[in-house]
Design a protein around this motif. Sequence first.
Motif, PDB file in Angstrom:
ATOM      1  N   ALA A 248     -75.714  14.018 -58.555  1.00  0.00           N
ATOM      2  CA  ALA A 248     -76.154  12.731 -58.005  1.00  0.00           C
ATOM      3  C   ALA A 248     -77.659  12.730 -57.763  1.00  0.00           C
ATOM      4  O   ALA A 248     -78.363  11.759 -58.096  1.00  0.00           O
ATOM      5  CB  ALA A 248     -75.403  12.431 -56.708  1.00  0.00           C
ATOM      6  N   ILE A 249     -78.180  13.794 -57.210  1.00  0.00           N
ATOM      7  CA  ILE A 249     -79.620  13.887 -56.935  1.00  0.00           C
ATOM      8  C   ILE A 249     -80.394  14.040 -58.232  1.00  0.00           C
ATOM      9  O   ILE A 249     -81.434  13.395 -58.436  1.00  0.00           O
ATOM     10  CB  ILE A 249     -79.911  15.074 -55.999  1.00  0.00           C
TER      11      ILE A 249
ATOM     12  N   ALA B 298     -74.470  17.918 -68.766  1.00  0.00           N
ATOM     13  CA  ALA B 298     -74.379  16.619 -69.441  1.00  0.00           C
ATOM     14  C   ALA B 298     -73.219  15.778 -68.920  1.00  0.00           C
ATOM     15  O   ALA B 298     -73.393  14.600 -68.566  1.00  0.00           O
ATOM     16  CB  ALA B 298     -74.236  16.826 -70.955  1.00  0.00           C
ATOM     17  N   TRP B 299     -72.031  16.393 -68.832  1.00  0.00           N
ATOM     18  CA  TRP B 299     -70.882  15.591 -68.397  1.00  0.00           C
ATOM     19  C   TRP B 299     -71.000  15.231 -66.912  1.00  0.00           C
ATOM     20  O   TRP B 299     -70.602  14.128 -66.498  1.00  0.00           O
ATOM     21  CB  TRP B 299     -69.565  16.315 -68.695  1.00  0.00           C
ATOM     22  N   ALA B 300     -71.566  16.146 -66.121  1.00  0.00           N
ATOM     23  CA  ALA B 300     -71.726  15.863 -64.691  1.00  0.00           C
ATOM     24  C   ALA B 300     -72.722  14.725 -64.466  1.00  0.00           C
ATOM     25  O   ALA B 300     -72.508  13.850 -63.614  1.00  0.00           O
ATOM     26  CB  ALA B 300     -72.183  17.126 -63.960  1.00  0.00           C
ATOM     27  N   ASN B 301     -73.828  14.716 -65.230  1.00  0.00           N
ATOM     28  CA  ASN B 301     -74.822  13.651 -65.084  1.00  0.00           C
ATOM     29  C   ASN B 301     -74.285  12.302 -65.546  1.00  0.00           C
ATOM     30  O   ASN B 301     -74.520  11.274 -64.898  1.00  0.00           O
ATOM     31  CB  ASN B 301     -76.079  14.011 -65.876  1.00  0.00           C
ATOM     32  N   THR B 302     -73.569  12.300 -66.679  1.00  0.00           N
ATOM     33  CA  THR B 302     -72.983  11.051 -67.168  1.00  0.00           C
ATOM     34  C   THR B 302     -71.978  10.507 -66.161  1.00  0.00           C
ATOM     35  O   THR B 302     -71.959   9.303 -65.858  1.00  0.00           O
ATOM     36  CB  THR B 302     -72.303  11.278 -68.529  1.00  0.00           C
TER      37      THR B 302
ATOM     38  N   ILE C  28     -75.752  -5.470 -51.824  1.00  0.00           N
ATOM     39  CA  ILE C  28     -75.023  -4.208 -51.692  1.00  0.00           C
ATOM     40  C   ILE C  28     -74.600  -3.995 -50.242  1.00  0.00           C
ATOM     41  O   ILE C  28     -75.440  -4.019 -49.330  1.00  0.00           O
ATOM     42  CB  ILE C  28     -75.892  -3.031 -52.176  1.00  0.00           C
ATOM     43  N   THR C  29     -73.322  -3.778 -50.021  1.00  0.00           N
ATOM     44  CA  THR C  29     -72.823  -3.464 -48.676  1.00  0.00           C
ATOM     45  C   THR C  29     -72.639  -1.966 -48.487  1.00  0.00           C
ATOM     46  O   THR C  29     -72.855  -1.428 -47.413  1.00  0.00           O
ATOM     47  CB  THR C  29     -71.490  -4.182 -48.415  1.00  0.00           C
ATOM     48  N   ILE C  30     -72.188  -1.291 -49.550  1.00  0.00           N
ATOM     49  CA  ILE C  30     -72.076   0.173 -49.547  1.00  0.00           C
ATOM     50  C   ILE C  30     -72.708   0.690 -50.832  1.00  0.00           C
ATOM     51  O   ILE C  30     -72.252   0.368 -51.933  1.00  0.00           O
ATOM     52  CB  ILE C  30     -70.610   0.640 -49.461  1.00  0.00           C
ATOM     53  N   ASP C  31     -73.778   1.473 -50.708  1.00  0.00           N
ATOM     54  CA  ASP C  31     -74.466   2.025 -51.876  1.00  0.00           C
ATOM     55  C   ASP C  31     -73.741   3.287 -52.346  1.00  0.00           C
ATOM     56  O   ASP C  31     -73.667   4.282 -51.615  1.00  0.00           O
ATOM     57  CB  ASP C  31     -75.922   2.343 -51.539  1.00  0.00           C
ATOM     58  N   GLY C  32     -73.216   3.244 -53.563  1.00  0.00           N
ATOM     59  CA  GLY C  32     -72.452   4.371 -54.093  1.00  0.00           C
ATOM     60  C   GLY C  32     -73.237   5.653 -54.211  1.00  0.00           C
ATOM     61  O   GLY C  32     -72.658   6.748 -54.214  1.00  0.00           O
ATOM     62  N   PHE C  33     -74.576   5.549 -54.292  1.00  0.00           N
ATOM     63  CA  PHE C  33     -75.401   6.752 -54.440  1.00  0.00           C
ATOM     64  C   PHE C  33     -75.250   7.688 -53.243  1.00  0.00           C
ATOM     65  O   PHE C  33     -75.110   8.900 -53.401  1.00  0.00           O
ATOM     66  CB  PHE C  33     -76.872   6.352 -54.608  1.00  0.00           C
TER      67      PHE C  33
END
Length: 522
Positions: free
Chosen positions: A294-295, A430-434, A474-479
């Motif tokens: 995520a970061i 790669a798969w984790a970033n995607t 945005i009410t809840i930011d998924g990040f």
Amino acid sequence: MSKVKPRKTMVFEDKLENFSPKRKKHGSHVPKAVPCTIGDRLNIAILLFLYTLQGVPLGLSAAIPITMQKKHITYKEQAQFSFSTWPFSLKLLWAPIVDSIFWPKFGRRKTWLVPVQYLIGFFLLFLAMNINDWLVFTEDPNTTFLTLMFFCLNFLAATQDIAVDGWALTMLRKENVGYASTCNSVGQTIGAFLGYVVFITLESPTFCNKWLRFTESTEGLITLQGFLYFWGYTFMIATTLVAIFKHEKKESSQHDNHDLNLYQTYKLLGDIMRLPSVKSLSIILLTAKIGFSAIDVVSSLKIIDKGIPKDDIALIGLLSIPLQIIIPVLITKYTAGPKPMNIYLKSIPYRLLIGIVIAAIVYFTPYFIDQDGNVSMFYYILVLSSFLLHQLTMYSMFVAVMAFFARISDPLFGGTNMTLLNTLTNLGGAWANTAALWMTDFLTYKQCSTNENNTCSTETEINACQTSDGKCEITIDGFYLETILCTIFGIMWYQYFSKIIRNLQSKDLKHWHVDAKKHSQL
């Protein structure tokens, strides 16, 4: 074309046996080869240059999402474009072909390196002729088509990587092979810097007017089209020079009398994958980067969404580039011993902690921007400091795992064996970033400002909100939710796999190699 011919240059075995108790017999002394770059400096420079060229397409692949983000595409579309970098994670599928089929008179590695780099040059020139219509001058980029184009470009770059990885094992003397991982790390960093940071900053009118010009202009010093033309011609010229002036070492005196055809090479690769040690390492490499994903991939895009200019983000990368080059060089002496993964493990807790700090900085970003859009200098100091610490931990892990790969790789199949291990770690990222990019939209919850029952979750609801003069907020930011989940996973992963990693790096070399002679008799 010729079949692959196993070599008896037991580079990594000799290095490892210097640490093996079996070599320390009573009354005997085994001299330890000390690395000396005299006579290999030109070869190191050539490897560094080839890895730098390899990093340019990677840098461009990182710059394009930044450009698309300013055109307000979704994170799902960003996730789609991230597939363009997957060839570096899938190159294992064709690595045995590159390692096995070649023209002996031209050179085992040059057989692939030269035509592939010419194709990269031609492909960059083709992109240059069309990129304005595909991206620059449109507000609705064709993400699918751009993904396909850059996937092909990275496919060629990944093939070049296979050839250079294999060539590094024979281009350098055996006591200097450890420098190959340093050339890889430093070269790719320089190339990615040129393709990403240099392009983003020099293409920005704001940056150029502020720092590089006396008279303001509405354009940067370079354009994406001109940048692609430059690197297209650079690849063409550099490849011609390598093809004419750089010759490979003759391997006839090193050949074993067992030849492996292409089928036998794939069969051998499958047997390597079935080794218990390699199975355990595969699970580790495919899951290691989930905690940081995520970061690593979303935070910079979120900062741009919150109003920070993209050229300022690139400038931070510019200021940190000396550290990115120096870190691998400094860490090499700590990873050259028998337990390089100790550095890898020590870096993980710090990287997770820094990730939390970066997420907090992203959250408070709007508070550092005044009404005129000016950003506090203190904010840039915070971002730069956290970014440098993040790079320190990331490159420490990278150099450590590359050194570990170098120790356990079988030089009989240098290109394929090294590529197998590199592929696993690249695929893990790669798969984790995607997935992280895709999950950002999935975990984000919105609501129309004029209708609380409208969640803006579909195109129809978004259009309905806009029709009623509302705005999807945005009410809840998924990040942030994703960062918490990834960090928890990273902590659990570290606690479970630390002991397993220490056990793997203490295993004898026989646990990592298979009997090539047995396969040649098939």
